[in-house]
Design a protein around this motif. Structure first.
Motif, PDB file in Angstrom:
ATOM      1  N   PHE B  95       0.833  -1.200   0.000  1.00  0.00           N
ATOM      2  CA  PHE B  95       0.000   0.000   0.000  1.00  0.00           C
ATOM      3  C   PHE B  95       0.873   1.258   0.000  1.00  0.00           C
ATOM      4  O   PHE B  95       0.609   2.206  -0.747  1.00  0.00           O
ATOM      5  CB  PHE B  95      -0.926  -0.015   1.212  1.00  0.00           C
ATOM      6  CG  PHE B  95      -1.792   1.209   1.311  1.00  0.00           C
ATOM      7  CD1 PHE B  95      -2.812   1.425   0.398  1.00  0.00           C
ATOM      8  CD2 PHE B  95      -1.589   2.141   2.317  1.00  0.00           C
ATOM      9  CE1 PHE B  95      -3.614   2.552   0.474  1.00  0.00           C
ATOM     10  CE2 PHE B  95      -2.385   3.276   2.400  1.00  0.00           C
ATOM     11  CZ  PHE B  95      -3.397   3.480   1.478  1.00  0.00           C
ATOM     12  N   SER B  98       2.615   1.653  -3.392  1.00  0.00           N
ATOM     13  CA  SER B  98       1.660   1.994  -4.445  1.00  0.00           C
ATOM     14  C   SER B  98       1.160   3.422  -4.304  1.00  0.00           C
ATOM     15  O   SER B  98       1.069   4.163  -5.277  1.00  0.00           O
ATOM     16  CB  SER B  98       0.482   1.015  -4.389  1.00  0.00           C
ATOM     17  OG  SER B  98      -0.669   1.598  -4.931  1.00  0.00           O
ATOM     18  N   TYR B 102       1.198   6.338  -6.927  1.00  0.00           N
ATOM     19  CA  TYR B 102      -0.098   6.792  -7.430  1.00  0.00           C
ATOM     20  C   TYR B 102      -0.242   8.310  -7.313  1.00  0.00           C
ATOM     21  O   TYR B 102      -0.739   8.968  -8.217  1.00  0.00           O
ATOM     22  CB  TYR B 102      -1.223   6.080  -6.686  1.00  0.00           C
ATOM     23  CG  TYR B 102      -2.595   6.613  -7.052  1.00  0.00           C
ATOM     24  CD1 TYR B 102      -3.122   6.398  -8.322  1.00  0.00           C
ATOM     25  CD2 TYR B 102      -3.355   7.331  -6.133  1.00  0.00           C
ATOM     26  CE1 TYR B 102      -4.369   6.895  -8.672  1.00  0.00           C
ATOM     27  CE2 TYR B 102      -4.601   7.827  -6.475  1.00  0.00           C
ATOM     28  CZ  TYR B 102      -5.102   7.609  -7.745  1.00  0.00           C
ATOM     29  OH  TYR B 102      -6.326   8.101  -8.078  1.00  0.00           O
ATOM     30  N   GLN B 169      -7.443   6.742 -18.332  1.00  0.00           N
ATOM     31  CA  GLN B 169      -8.460   7.562 -17.683  1.00  0.00           C
ATOM     32  C   GLN B 169      -9.755   7.475 -18.466  1.00  0.00           C
ATOM     33  O   GLN B 169      -9.739   7.599 -19.687  1.00  0.00           O
ATOM     34  CB  GLN B 169      -7.986   9.029 -17.587  1.00  0.00           C
ATOM     35  CG  GLN B 169      -9.004   9.975 -17.016  1.00  0.00           C
ATOM     36  CD  GLN B 169      -9.377   9.616 -15.587  1.00  0.00           C
ATOM     37  OE1 GLN B 169      -8.516   9.499 -14.734  1.00  0.00           O
ATOM     38  NE2 GLN B 169     -10.671   9.400 -15.332  1.00  0.00           N
ATOM     39  N   THR B 177     -12.905  14.772 -16.919  1.00  0.00           N
ATOM     40  CA  THR B 177     -11.937  14.063 -16.086  1.00  0.00           C
ATOM     41  C   THR B 177     -10.549  14.488 -16.544  1.00  0.00           C
ATOM     42  O   THR B 177     -10.400  15.040 -17.636  1.00  0.00           O
ATOM     43  CB  THR B 177     -12.080  12.537 -16.237  1.00  0.00           C
ATOM     44  OG1 THR B 177     -12.039  12.209 -17.621  1.00  0.00           O
ATOM     45  CG2 THR B 177     -13.399  12.058 -15.649  1.00  0.00           C
TER      46      THR B 177
ATOM     47  N   PHE C 311     -11.276   2.737 -10.369  1.00  0.00           N
ATOM     48  CA  PHE C 311     -10.065   3.528 -10.145  1.00  0.00           C
ATOM     49  C   PHE C 311      -9.810   4.542 -11.263  1.00  0.00           C
ATOM     50  O   PHE C 311      -9.169   5.560 -11.038  1.00  0.00           O
ATOM     51  CB  PHE C 311      -8.845   2.614 -10.002  1.00  0.00           C
ATOM     52  CG  PHE C 311      -8.720   1.973  -8.648  1.00  0.00           C
ATOM     53  CD1 PHE C 311      -9.388   2.487  -7.542  1.00  0.00           C
ATOM     54  CD2 PHE C 311      -7.924   0.844  -8.470  1.00  0.00           C
ATOM     55  CE1 PHE C 311      -9.267   1.881  -6.290  1.00  0.00           C
ATOM     56  CE2 PHE C 311      -7.794   0.252  -7.226  1.00  0.00           C
ATOM     57  CZ  PHE C 311      -8.473   0.767  -6.142  1.00  0.00           C
ATOM     58  N   GLY C 314     -12.636   8.435 -12.666  1.00  0.00           N
ATOM     59  CA  GLY C 314     -12.633   9.851 -12.341  1.00  0.00           C
ATOM     60  C   GLY C 314     -13.096  10.123 -10.921  1.00  0.00           C
ATOM     61  O   GLY C 314     -13.295  11.272 -10.558  1.00  0.00           O
ATOM     62  N   LYS C 317      -9.209  10.986  -5.843  1.00  0.00           N
ATOM     63  CA  LYS C 317      -8.041  10.130  -5.607  1.00  0.00           C
ATOM     64  C   LYS C 317      -8.011   9.599  -4.191  1.00  0.00           C
ATOM     65  O   LYS C 317      -7.480   8.528  -3.940  1.00  0.00           O
ATOM     66  CB  LYS C 317      -6.754  10.870  -5.957  1.00  0.00           C
ATOM     67  CG  LYS C 317      -6.401  11.990  -5.040  1.00  0.00           C
ATOM     68  CD  LYS C 317      -5.109  12.617  -5.508  1.00  0.00           C
ATOM     69  CE  LYS C 317      -4.858  13.875  -4.719  1.00  0.00           C
ATOM     70  NZ  LYS C 317      -3.828  14.710  -5.307  1.00  0.00           N
ATOM     71  N   TRP C 318      -8.629  10.335  -3.243  1.00  0.00           N
ATOM     72  CA  TRP C 318      -8.630   9.835  -1.863  1.00  0.00           C
ATOM     73  C   TRP C 318      -9.567   8.642  -1.751  1.00  0.00           C
ATOM     74  O   TRP C 318      -9.272   7.675  -1.044  1.00  0.00           O
ATOM     75  CB  TRP C 318      -9.024  10.944  -0.886  1.00  0.00           C
ATOM     76  CG  TRP C 318      -8.021  12.065  -0.988  1.00  0.00           C
ATOM     77  CD1 TRP C 318      -8.230  13.311  -1.482  1.00  0.00           C
ATOM     78  CD2 TRP C 318      -6.627  11.987  -0.655  1.00  0.00           C
ATOM     79  NE1 TRP C 318      -7.061  14.030  -1.474  1.00  0.00           N
ATOM     80  CE2 TRP C 318      -6.058  13.250  -0.974  1.00  0.00           C
ATOM     81  CE3 TRP C 318      -5.790  10.981  -0.136  1.00  0.00           C
ATOM     82  CZ2 TRP C 318      -4.711  13.539  -0.777  1.00  0.00           C
ATOM     83  CZ3 TRP C 318      -4.438  11.275   0.060  1.00  0.00           C
ATOM     84  CH2 TRP C 318      -3.921  12.532  -0.257  1.00  0.00           C
ATOM     85  N   ASN C 320     -10.044   6.585  -4.131  1.00  0.00           N
ATOM     86  CA  ASN C 320      -9.253   5.508  -4.718  1.00  0.00           C
ATOM     87  C   ASN C 320      -8.289   4.904  -3.709  1.00  0.00           C
ATOM     88  O   ASN C 320      -8.159   3.688  -3.601  1.00  0.00           O
ATOM     89  CB  ASN C 320      -8.437   6.055  -5.899  1.00  0.00           C
ATOM     90  CG  ASN C 320      -9.266   6.136  -7.168  1.00  0.00           C
ATOM     91  OD1 ASN C 320     -10.382   5.619  -7.213  1.00  0.00           O
ATOM     92  ND2 ASN C 320      -8.736   6.777  -8.179  1.00  0.00           N
ATOM     93  N   ILE C 321      -7.620   5.763  -2.963  1.00  0.00           N
ATOM     94  CA  ILE C 321      -6.592   5.273  -2.035  1.00  0.00           C
ATOM     95  C   ILE C 321      -7.233   4.439  -0.925  1.00  0.00           C
ATOM     96  O   ILE C 321      -6.745   3.361  -0.563  1.00  0.00           O
ATOM     97  CB  ILE C 321      -5.793   6.469  -1.480  1.00  0.00           C
ATOM     98  CG1 ILE C 321      -4.885   7.022  -2.588  1.00  0.00           C
ATOM     99  CG2 ILE C 321      -4.960   6.055  -0.275  1.00  0.00           C
ATOM    100  CD1 ILE C 321      -4.234   8.342  -2.266  1.00  0.00           C
ATOM    101  N   SER C 324      -8.390   1.152  -2.304  1.00  0.00           N
ATOM    102  CA  SER C 324      -7.232   0.307  -2.572  1.00  0.00           C
ATOM    103  C   SER C 324      -6.790  -0.404  -1.294  1.00  0.00           C
ATOM    104  O   SER C 324      -6.561  -1.617  -1.278  1.00  0.00           O
ATOM    105  CB  SER C 324      -6.101   1.157  -3.131  1.00  0.00           C
ATOM    106  OG  SER C 324      -4.922   0.407  -3.249  1.00  0.00           O
ATOM    107  N   PHE C 325      -6.720   0.347  -0.213  1.00  0.00           N
ATOM    108  CA  PHE C 325      -6.269  -0.253   1.051  1.00  0.00           C
ATOM    109  C   PHE C 325      -7.241  -1.339   1.501  1.00  0.00           C
ATOM    110  O   PHE C 325      -6.840  -2.457   1.857  1.00  0.00           O
ATOM    111  CB  PHE C 325      -6.146   0.829   2.129  1.00  0.00           C
ATOM    112  CG  PHE C 325      -5.653   0.293   3.436  1.00  0.00           C
ATOM    113  CD1 PHE C 325      -4.332  -0.091   3.578  1.00  0.00           C
ATOM    114  CD2 PHE C 325      -6.511   0.134   4.503  1.00  0.00           C
ATOM    115  CE1 PHE C 325      -3.867  -0.615   4.772  1.00  0.00           C
ATOM    116  CE2 PHE C 325      -6.060  -0.388   5.707  1.00  0.00           C
ATOM    117  CZ  PHE C 325      -4.732  -0.749   5.835  1.00  0.00           C
ATOM    118  N   LEU C 379      -3.287   0.403  -6.512  1.00  0.00           N
ATOM    119  CA  LEU C 379      -3.602   1.493  -7.436  1.00  0.00           C
ATOM    120  C   LEU C 379      -2.581   1.660  -8.558  1.00  0.00           C
ATOM    121  O   LEU C 379      -2.938   1.753  -9.729  1.00  0.00           O
ATOM    122  CB  LEU C 379      -3.659   2.804  -6.657  1.00  0.00           C
ATOM    123  CG  LEU C 379      -5.035   3.220  -6.191  1.00  0.00           C
ATOM    124  CD1 LEU C 379      -4.902   4.398  -5.261  1.00  0.00           C
ATOM    125  CD2 LEU C 379      -5.882   3.587  -7.392  1.00  0.00           C
TER     126      LEU C 379
END
Lengths: 234, 326, 556
Positions: B95, B98, B102, B169, B177, C311, C314, C317-318, C320-321, C324-325, C379
């Motif tokens: 994690f 990554s 990321y 994306q 986006t 992921f 769009g 990103k938070w 996503n994170i 992911s965890f 991710l």
């Protein structure tokens, strides 16, 4: 039928409702109770999709939602809330009557629940038809008539009609419509219960169906308790 | 200067998943290092799982010389803790590695001045409006110069994927986006659509051309210019045609509505006390549903203006062009 | 040779569930969980066949990079129907509805599931759903992908197919909810006297965890497809941007169900593995409580990981994170299970019958499937791998490799109980080996193609991938052949199979304490709970008589 109900009290009349795969009535009742609770859990998640959609669209179209709720008559909503809470009360009372073996009380409370549910739908019917008559439909088909616009508070009337007004009413019709379908199903269940109660099926030893349907009915009521303020008041 | 961890990571990638596509963006190496970490970790566990299975089957197979199972415990809390803790620890390692990579994939270096390209996806082709005003079926960028792609779709969900950049994306209708990267190796790379979009999904491709120097990029930008209306021109035209200028000034003076000069990238204070950053999605919303966010000090009176995607992109380009000023 | 079993058959025929009630109606409207299970099985095997035919068209089409067999549109319909049929009609209901229905009441020593009528209703809802899928095929197919993403899936040009498919998914989902309610109520309330929670076979723990997901995730799919239906018909503006809706909201709703659905598929498979690995190692399962609790943990964590399918959609990103965890955390209970299974083999007395062969191949395949899941939950690596063949290979390793192979392990394992016949061990072994080989040859190349950048759902593809695709097609033929051999083994067993004893494998769980096939009421004498993995009380009498209890003098 009525004399059968009288003779039925001797011995263990409820045993005729014992399914072959249960050892006794207690096990059967407890299992049914668990089953109905699990099903209600599933129902909550079913509705939750709509509540999430409501939340997302409200957050995205805050002004629209604030504007649109003026089209809903809170007095009708409040009346229906009282009607449904009353029906829930009588549904709970019917369980008590069944437990105490009060057959007459059971029939009355079941009938009362059914009537109140019907009344809810009648009010809902007037609301729907009034809106549709005035062009308030869902999605792009929503074009409010001058007549209904003139009933809005002056401060609201001054604002331009939002282009996407129909989005609010899509959510409104979806949520109240799905709820309405549940009320209809509940009415069907109460008709079934009334038939069985008239036949004398229920008593202190066997009242699982009355209990289960009442639980379902309370859930339907609860969902309305959330719908009313979310749609009509804020 | 060669750092040991880089050397180690590099050799691990080469020894393991060496079949990956060429690396042509600033983030590709980081991605491949995480891939290599996962690859070798997985290879280790797979060898353990398959090895132990085969070993135990051979060793403990039922046969004449073994009448039954041998005595052994049926549980061991120590072992359970052991093989709970190890994966947990590894989860944290993965994690951390990554997330670091990321974050670099989603943000440019602070202060970077990226080349902005408006990307429009439709069934079944791509269109790229470059910052200089040139529109093209190809994406043209300059090596070493950060790029910000702003993606829109006119019909269904598409997804822009360049294997060599290790980036992807979605382009979603009804919103913008974004995707950022810095190309590192000059060349021509395939752009693929990776979100299923119908009949010709598999041929919805384009190329990304990474120019080796500014001269080469400028030469491309100059050729055939002026043939088509650029996004900026679209924006200027729409701004006049739709009557936007009646309420919104372009010189910073307040009118019925806020001026559009110098607002790009700023945080606007709204009537409800919240803050909104002026970006593509904010502009789209302010045009399509003007009542959703009202800038403090103004009234909610703008009617929704039904613009198509390209016109919205034009307005965005116009507002961006009014960013700098005295 | 044939007369003795035949005579025994006549004797046994008197009181088996197969002969209790005659005629087609006694099956179609049976409340007997065993008959309902068998009907599910027939339908599910048919769905596997149908989905398999679609898969073969896909694979042969991809023999040629320019798409050799059918048009792009036809290809898109093929992969859509392959996915939809396999997922909604085979992988999701396969183990719980077919095998689960048959063995759950037997494992708790009950006469039936808690709500037999609901069970029958659930079956018929499933049939109705399946019929609608077939109808979709008849009205011209569907080319939206099984994920049904709007706006593409709900475009106004789309005909009846999408509406039929959405209704089919709704009905199949309803069926799944009712099955979940039934299993949880049965496991809670109908356990045999003396059977505590930790005397439950692990298959039941797995189905219990599955039931939680079925009850609490499936309704969200239900409301999602209902909204999709209404959106398509009435243009409500919920999911379609052209009416003011949000297509990404659909993705959230869809994956809130469809990721937990992966655990609806894999948890029962893990349950079967736990049963088979203990029985054929002749020693108690290692770390019972950890295996049981890891099922529950997977079910619960599974509710909070759906965002990893989005992921690159769009979302912030938070988000996503965090997703992911949470996704990576699923690796832990999966690892716990795997190590406990391996520890069960240690010092065991490993008998390599067909179910065990499938389970051993499960270890390798689930190992790959689970570990490659890490690449997609992470991710940094998911961004390039998302929607490429890497994903295709990964979920086939989990859904086909692990789930279908466990389904076959379970089917071979319980076949004698279901039918009263033994299958031919040579055919079983051959099918296990062929399926393992065919599977790996089919899907390992897809990992490579994906890593090299081949997107999924492509009717045509770049020249560089031609070799990998051809190997994959050859593998698919091998895999189909393996499944054919398995089918042959089952059909042959019905015709020529030896009579199965009550307990052919020496298992200790209660379903083996009654005759094969069981009588209508399951048990002649209501059983008491026993430790499910204690094999010390059993001894192998003969192949005909199977394993029988050891009753030393003076024992209770």
């Amino acid at each position: 039928m009525s004399h059968l109900a009288q003779t039925g009290t001797a011995g263990a009349p409820e045993d005729r409702f014992l399914a072959h795969h249960f050892p006794d009535m207690t096990a059967q009742s407890q299992t049914s109770k668990l089953g109905i609770w699990l099903f209600l859990g599933s129902e909550v998640l079913f509705f939750s999709g709509l509540f999430v959609a409501y939340g997302v669209y409200r957050a995205n179209h805050y002004a629209l939602f604030h504007y649109a709720h003026h089209f809903l008559d809170w007095r009708m909503g409040a009346l229906n809330t009282v009607v449904l809470v009353g029906s829930s009360l009588s549904a709970a009372w019917s369980v008590r009557c069944a437990q105490l073996g009060d057959r007459r009380g059971l029939r009355i409370t079941l009938l009362l629940t059914l009537l109140l549910a019907g009344m809810f739908l009648v009010v809902k019917y007037f609301e729907y038809s009034h809106k549709l008559h005035n062009g308030i439909a869902w999605g792009a088909a929503c074009h409010p008539s001058e007549e209904i616009l003139s009933t809005l508070p002056a401060s609201v009337r001054a604002l331009p009609v939002p282009k996407d007004l129909g989005t609010f009413f899509s959510i409104y019709y979806l949520m109240t419509g799905l709820h309405g379908i549940h009320v209809l199903v509940g009415m069907g269940l109460y008709v079934w219960l009334i038939r069985r109660a008239t036949r004398g099926d229920f008593g202190p030893g066997y009242f699982v169906p009355v209990d289960s349907v009442a639980l379902y009915w309370h859930l339907v009521d609860m969902i309305w308790i959330f719908l009313f303020p979310l749609l009509y008041l804020i | 200067m060669i750092r040991l961890p880089d050397l180690l990571a590099g050799s691990l990638i080469a020894a393991g998943p060496g079949y990956m596509p060429e690396r042509a963006s600033s983030v590709a190496e980081g991605v491949d290092q995480v891939f290599a970490l996962l690859f070798w970790m997985s290879a280790f566990f797979l060898v353990v799982i398959i090895g132990l299975t085969v070993l135990f089957v051979i060793r403990y197979r039922a046969r004449a010389s073994r009448p039954g199972p041998e005595a052994s415990p049926d549980h061991s809390t120590k072992l359970e803790i052991f093989w709970t803790a190890i994966p947990l620890l590894l989860v944290f390692v993965i994690f951390a590695a990554s997330t670091k990579v990321y974050l670099a994939m989603t943000e440019l270096e602070p202060g970077a001045n990226p080349q902005r390209v408006q990307v429009t996806a439709r069934k079944w082709s791509w269109w790229f409006d470059h910052a200089g005003g040139k529109g093209s079926k190809e994406l043209h960028v300059l090596v070493g110069r950060p790029v910000e792609l702003v993606l829109a779709s006119t019909d269904v969900v598409h997804s822009l994927y360049v294997p060599q950049f290790r980036l992807k994306q979605d382009a979603v209708p009804g919103r913008f986006t974004r995707m950022v990267f810095t190309p590192t190796v000059p060349g021509t790379y395939p752009i693929l659509c990776t979100e299923y979009c119908g009949t010709n999904h598999s041929t919805m491709s384009a190329v990304a051309v990474v120019h080796p120097d500014q001269a080469s990029f400028d030469a491309w930008a100059a050729e055939g210019k002026g043939g088509e209306e650029s996004l900026l021109q679209v924006g200027v035209r729409v701004f006049e045609e739709k009557g936007c200028s009646a309420c919104h000034s372009v010189d910073g003076s307040p009118g019925v509505g806020p001026s559009i000069k110098g607002i790009w990238g700023k945080d606007e204070k709204l009537t409800d006390g919240k803050i909104a950053k002026v970006d593509e999605n904010y502009i789209r919303e302010s045009i399509v549903t003007p009542g959703a966010k009202i800038v403090a000090g103004f009234d909610d009176m703008m009617p929704p203006v039904p613009l198509d995607d390209r016109e919205i992109q034009g307005i965005v380009a116009y507002i961006q062009s009014l960013k700098e000023g005295p | 040779m044939t007369t003795a079993p035949a005579a025994a058959a006549e004797h046994a025929a008197g009181d088996s569930y197969l002969t209790h009630g005659k005629g087609i109606a006694s099956w179609l409207f049976s409340l007997d969980h065993k008959r309902i299970g068998i009907m599910y099985l027939a339908l599910i095997v048919f769905s596997l066949f149908l989905g398999g035919v679609f898969a073969m068209v896909v694979r042969f089409h991809l023999w040629d990079p320019s798409g050799g067999l059918v048009s792009n549109d036809a290809y898109n319909k093929m992969f859509t129907l392959h996915g939809a049929v396999m997922i909604f009609l085979f992988v999701i209901p396969g183990i719980p509805s077919a095998l689960g229905n048959f063995v759950v009441p037997l494992m708790v020593g009950a006469k039936d599931v808690a709500f037999p009528r609901v069970n029958l209703l659930s079956f018929w809802l499933f049939v109705a759903g399946a019929v609608l899928f077939i109808a979709t095929l008849v009205v011209g197919g569907l080319d939206t992908g099984w994920t049904l993403y709007p706006p593409y899936s709900l475009e106004s040009s789309r005909g009846l197919g999408i509406l039929l498919a959405l209704t089919g998914v709704f009905l199949a989902g309803f069926s799944s909810i009712l099955t979940g309610v039934n299993f949880i109520a049965t496991i809670h309330k109908m356990r045999a006297p003396g059977q505590g929670w930790f005397d439950l076979p692990l298959f039941l723990w797995a189905l219990y965890a599955t039931g939680i997901i079925q009850i609490f995730a499936t309704p969200v799919l239900g409301i999602t497809v209902a909204l999709g239906f209404l959106e398509r018909v009435f243009h409500l503006g919920i999911f379609m941007p052209e009416y003011g809706g949000d297509p990404v909201l659909f993705q959230h709703f869809f994956w809130f169900y469809s990721h937990p659905a992966v655990y609806i598929m894999i948890l029962p498979a893990m349950g079967i593995v736990s049963e088979v690995v203990a029985v054929f190692s002749r020693k108690p399962i290692f770390g019972y409580k950890f295996i049981a609790m890891s099922s529950i943990a997977i079910a619960l964590i599974g509710f909070f990981v759906w965002g990893h399918h989005m992921f690159v959609s769009g979302q912030s990103k938070w988000a996503n994170i965090i997703f992911s965890f949470l996704t990576l955390l699923v690796a832990i209970p999966s690892a716990i299970k795997t190590f406990n299974w391996l520890a069960t083999l240690y010092k065991g007395h490993i008998i390599l019958k067909t179910p065990m062969l499938f389970v051993l191949s499960f270890f390798a395949i689930f190992g790959v499937g689970g570990l490659t899941g890490l690449f997609l939950g992470t991710l940094a690596t998911d961004i390039p791998l998302h929607d490429t063949y890497f994903v295709v290979a990964h979920f086939h390793f989990v859904m086909v490799g692990a789930v279908m192979i466990a389904f076959l392990a379970g089917l071979f394992y319980w076949w004698p109980k279901m039918t009263g016949r033994m299958y031919d061990e040579r055919l079983g072994t051959a099918s296990a080996i062929l399926i393992f080989l065919g599977f790996n040859v089919t899907f390992i190349p897809q990992f490579l193609a994906g890593t090299m950048g081949m997107p999924r759902r492509y009717a045509t593809y770049a020249e560089q991938f031609v070799g990998l695709n051809r190997v994959s097609t050859v593998g698919a033929v091998l895999l189909a052949a393996g499944l054919g051999v398995a089918l042959w083994a089952f059909v042959a067993s019905l015709r020529h199979g030896a009579r199965a004893p009550a307990n052919p494998w020496g298992a200790a769980t209660l379903e083996w304490a009654t005759s094969s096939p069981p009588p209508h009421d399951n048990f002649a004498v209501a059983p008491r709970g026993v430790p499910p993995y204690d094999y010390t009380g059993l001894t192998h009498a003969s192949d005909e008589a199977g394993w029988i209890p050891v009753r030393p003098e003076g024992a209770r």
